[in-house]
Motif scaffolding. Structure first.
Motif, PDB file in Angstrom:
ATOM      1  N   LEU A 251      11.528 -12.373   7.858  1.00 16.22           N
ATOM      2  CA  LEU A 251      10.298 -11.684   8.251  1.00 16.22           C
ATOM      3  C   LEU A 251       9.269 -11.929   7.163  1.00 16.22           C
ATOM      4  CD1 LEU A 251      11.420  -8.123   9.487  1.00 16.22           C
ATOM      5  CD2 LEU A 251      10.417  -9.928  10.889  1.00 16.22           C
ATOM      6  N   ARG A 252       8.009 -11.889   7.549  1.00 23.28           N
ATOM      7  CA  ARG A 252       6.944 -11.937   6.560  1.00 23.28           C
ATOM      8  C   ARG A 252       6.067 -10.700   6.743  1.00 23.28           C
ATOM      9  NH1 ARG A 252       1.965 -16.182   5.469  1.00 23.28           N
ATOM     10  NH2 ARG A 252       1.164 -15.218   7.373  1.00 23.28           N
ATOM     11  N   LEU A 253       6.006  -9.905   5.706  1.00 23.50           N
ATOM     12  CA  LEU A 253       5.136  -8.740   5.703  1.00 23.50           C
ATOM     13  C   LEU A 253       3.769  -9.116   5.157  1.00 23.50           C
ATOM     14  CD1 LEU A 253       7.561  -6.001   4.304  1.00 23.50           C
ATOM     15  CD2 LEU A 253       7.276  -6.819   6.663  1.00 23.50           C
ATOM     16  N   SER A 254       2.749  -8.499   5.709  1.00 24.21           N
ATOM     17  CA  SER A 254       1.384  -8.695   5.226  1.00 24.21           C
ATOM     18  C   SER A 254       0.804  -7.358   4.787  1.00 24.21           C
ATOM     19  CB  SER A 254       0.503  -9.284   6.326  1.00 24.21           C
ATOM     20  OG  SER A 254       0.971 -10.546   6.734  1.00 24.21           O
ATOM     21  N   CYS A 255      -0.054  -7.412   3.797  1.00 17.42           N
ATOM     22  CA  CYS A 255      -0.762  -6.233   3.320  1.00 17.42           C
ATOM     23  C   CYS A 255      -2.238  -6.612   3.230  1.00 17.42           C
ATOM     24  CB  CYS A 255      -0.228  -5.798   1.964  1.00 17.42           C
ATOM     25  SG  CYS A 255      -1.129  -4.441   1.193  1.00 17.42           S
ATOM     26  N   ALA A 256      -2.998  -6.152   4.197  1.00 17.02           N
ATOM     27  CA  ALA A 256      -4.420  -6.462   4.239  1.00 17.02           C
ATOM     28  C   ALA A 256      -5.200  -5.416   3.454  1.00 17.02           C
ATOM     29  CB  ALA A 256      -4.906  -6.519   5.677  1.00 17.02           C
ATOM     30  N   ALA A 257      -6.042  -5.891   2.563  1.00 15.44           N
ATOM     31  CA  ALA A 257      -6.828  -4.991   1.729  1.00 15.44           C
ATOM     32  C   ALA A 257      -8.281  -4.982   2.167  1.00 15.44           C
ATOM     33  CB  ALA A 257      -6.732  -5.418   0.269  1.00 15.44           C
ATOM     34  N   SER A 258      -8.914  -3.844   2.019  1.00 17.53           N
ATOM     35  CA  SER A 258     -10.349  -3.720   2.291  1.00 17.53           C
ATOM     36  C   SER A 258     -10.960  -2.784   1.255  1.00 17.53           C
ATOM     37  CB  SER A 258     -10.601  -3.178   3.699  1.00 17.53           C
ATOM     38  OG  SER A 258     -10.028  -1.896   3.853  1.00 17.53           O
ATOM     39  N   GLY A 259     -12.244  -2.908   1.092  1.00 21.56           N
ATOM     40  CA  GLY A 259     -12.934  -2.069   0.120  1.00 21.56           C
ATOM     41  C   GLY A 259     -13.171  -2.788  -1.186  1.00 21.56           C
ATOM     42  N   HIS A 260     -12.144  -3.446  -1.700  1.00 21.00           N
ATOM     43  CA  HIS A 260     -12.236  -4.221  -2.917  1.00 21.00           C
ATOM     44  C   HIS A 260     -11.403  -5.477  -2.750  1.00 21.00           C
ATOM     45  CE1 HIS A 260     -13.408  -0.753  -5.890  1.00 21.00           C
ATOM     46  NE2 HIS A 260     -14.460  -1.301  -5.306  1.00 21.00           N
ATOM     47  N   THR A 261     -11.702  -6.487  -3.525  1.00 16.60           N
ATOM     48  CA  THR A 261     -10.918  -7.699  -3.483  1.00 16.60           C
ATOM     49  C   THR A 261      -9.593  -7.499  -4.216  1.00 16.60           C
ATOM     50  OG1 THR A 261     -10.848 -10.008  -4.165  1.00 16.60           O
ATOM     51  CG2 THR A 261     -12.141  -8.533  -5.524  1.00 16.60           C
ATOM     52  N   VAL A 262      -8.529  -8.118  -3.691  1.00 21.21           N
ATOM     53  CA  VAL A 262      -7.205  -7.931  -4.288  1.00 21.21           C
ATOM     54  C   VAL A 262      -7.127  -8.510  -5.692  1.00 21.21           C
ATOM     55  CG1 VAL A 262      -6.019  -7.819  -2.076  1.00 21.21           C
ATOM     56  CG2 VAL A 262      -6.306 -10.035  -3.206  1.00 21.21           C
ATOM     57  N   SER A 263      -8.031  -9.416  -6.030  1.00 22.81           N
ATOM     58  CA  SER A 263      -7.998 -10.027  -7.359  1.00 22.81           C
ATOM     59  C   SER A 263      -8.342  -9.018  -8.463  1.00 22.81           C
ATOM     60  CB  SER A 263      -8.940 -11.223  -7.437  1.00 22.81           C
ATOM     61  OG  SER A 263     -10.272 -10.801  -7.191  1.00 22.81           O
ATOM     62  N   MET A 264      -8.791  -7.841  -8.071  1.00 25.31           N
ATOM     63  CA  MET A 264      -9.090  -6.787  -9.037  1.00 25.31           C
ATOM     64  C   MET A 264      -7.877  -5.918  -9.318  1.00 25.31           C
ATOM     65  SD  MET A 264     -12.767  -5.619  -7.435  1.00 25.31           S
ATOM     66  CE  MET A 264     -13.039  -4.345  -8.650  1.00 25.31           C
ATOM     67  N   TYR A 265      -6.769  -6.168  -8.613  1.00 24.53           N
ATOM     68  CA  TYR A 265      -5.619  -5.271  -8.663  1.00 24.53           C
ATOM     69  C   TYR A 265      -4.324  -6.021  -8.935  1.00 24.53           C
ATOM     70  CZ  TYR A 265      -8.751  -1.887  -6.487  1.00 24.53           C
ATOM     71  OH  TYR A 265      -9.798  -1.046  -6.220  1.00 24.53           O
ATOM     72  N   ALA A 266      -3.463  -5.372  -9.699  1.00 15.69           N
ATOM     73  CA  ALA A 266      -2.064  -5.757  -9.707  1.00 15.69           C
ATOM     74  C   ALA A 266      -1.449  -5.110  -8.467  1.00 15.69           C
ATOM     75  CB  ALA A 266      -1.371  -5.251 -10.967  1.00 15.69           C
ATOM     76  N   MET A 267      -0.546  -5.829  -7.832  1.00 18.80           N
ATOM     77  CA  MET A 267      -0.033  -5.330  -6.562  1.00 18.80           C
ATOM     78  C   MET A 267       1.474  -5.463  -6.482  1.00 18.80           C
ATOM     79  SD  MET A 267      -2.978  -6.665  -3.935  1.00 18.80           S
ATOM     80  CE  MET A 267      -2.505  -5.477  -2.672  1.00 18.80           C
ATOM     81  N   GLY A 268       2.063  -4.666  -5.603  1.00 19.13           N
ATOM     82  CA  GLY A 268       3.503  -4.709  -5.469  1.00 19.13           C
ATOM     83  C   GLY A 268       3.966  -4.280  -4.094  1.00 19.13           C
ATOM     84  N   TRP A 269       5.207  -4.602  -3.810  1.00 21.82           N
ATOM     85  CA  TRP A 269       5.887  -4.146  -2.605  1.00 21.82           C
ATOM     86  C   TRP A 269       7.009  -3.197  -3.023  1.00 21.82           C
ATOM     87  CZ3 TRP A 269       4.337  -4.895   2.282  1.00 21.82           C
ATOM     88  CH2 TRP A 269       3.453  -5.948   2.547  1.00 21.82           C
ATOM     89  N   PHE A 270       7.078  -2.073  -2.364  1.00 21.96           N
ATOM     90  CA  PHE A 270       8.133  -1.092  -2.573  1.00 21.96           C
ATOM     91  C   PHE A 270       8.865  -0.875  -1.253  1.00 21.96           C
ATOM     92  CE2 PHE A 270       7.116   0.839  -6.757  1.00 21.96           C
ATOM     93  CZ  PHE A 270       5.902   0.226  -7.003  1.00 21.96           C
ATOM     94  N   ARG A 271      10.039  -0.289  -1.338  1.00 17.37           N
ATOM     95  CA  ARG A 271      10.740   0.088  -0.113  1.00 17.37           C
ATOM     96  C   ARG A 271      11.492   1.397  -0.335  1.00 17.37           C
ATOM     97  NH1 ARG A 271      15.400  -4.676   0.158  1.00 17.37           N
ATOM     98  NH2 ARG A 271      16.690  -3.910  -1.580  1.00 17.37           N
ATOM     99  N   GLN A 272      11.698   2.094   0.760  1.00 19.93           N
ATOM    100  CA  GLN A 272      12.450   3.336   0.712  1.00 19.93           C
ATOM    101  C   GLN A 272      13.352   3.410   1.925  1.00 19.93           C
ATOM    102  OE1 GLN A 272      10.132   6.962   0.327  1.00 19.93           O
ATOM    103  NE2 GLN A 272      11.882   8.019  -0.572  1.00 19.93           N
TER     104      GLN A 272
END
Length: 119
Positions: free
Chosen positions: A18-39
């Motif tokens: 599977l491929r998960l996507s995380c679409a960002a809005s409001g700010h560009t993702v290049s301004m953020y460190a990002m991660g995937w979590f699961r529970q």
């Protein structure tokens, strides 16, 4: 601030992908460190994979190394999690998250997407 929306979850047989996507809005993702979590049910939320502002410096949980790949497309303002060789123990709600340095903790979260792997 950034808003995050995950997609791509679903039901898949063990060994599948599977491929998960995380679409960002409001700010560009290049301004953020990002991660995937699961529970998973009855378990604490855990970090699956993360990357720094440039998309490098990737870190993976031992349980997913060699099977999952985190990446981002700054032009699309989207982060991805490619999941291969899925196992039933990968079943969980997957969340994307972002943090803007110098903030050390993830303070922006998506709503989550369910991944269910059956054997």
């Amino acid at each position: 601030q950034v808003q995050l929306v995950e997609s791509g979850g679903g039901l898949v047989q063990a060994g599948g992908s599977l491929r998960l996507s995380c679409a960002a809005s409001g700010h560009t993702v290049s301004m953020y460190a990002m991660g995937w979590f699961r529970q998973a049910p009855g378990k604490e939320r855990e970090l699956v994979a993360s990357s720094n502002l440039s998309g490098g410096g990737t870190v993976y949980a031992d349980s997913v190394k060699g099977r999952f790949t985190i990446s981002r497309d700054n032009a699309k303002n989207t982060m991805y999690l490619q999941m291969n060789s899925l196992k039933p123990e990968d079943t969980a709600v997957y969340y994307c998250a972002a943090k803007r340095p110098p903030i050390t903790g993830y303070n922006y979260w998506g709503q989550g997407t369910q991944v269910t792997v059956f054997s």
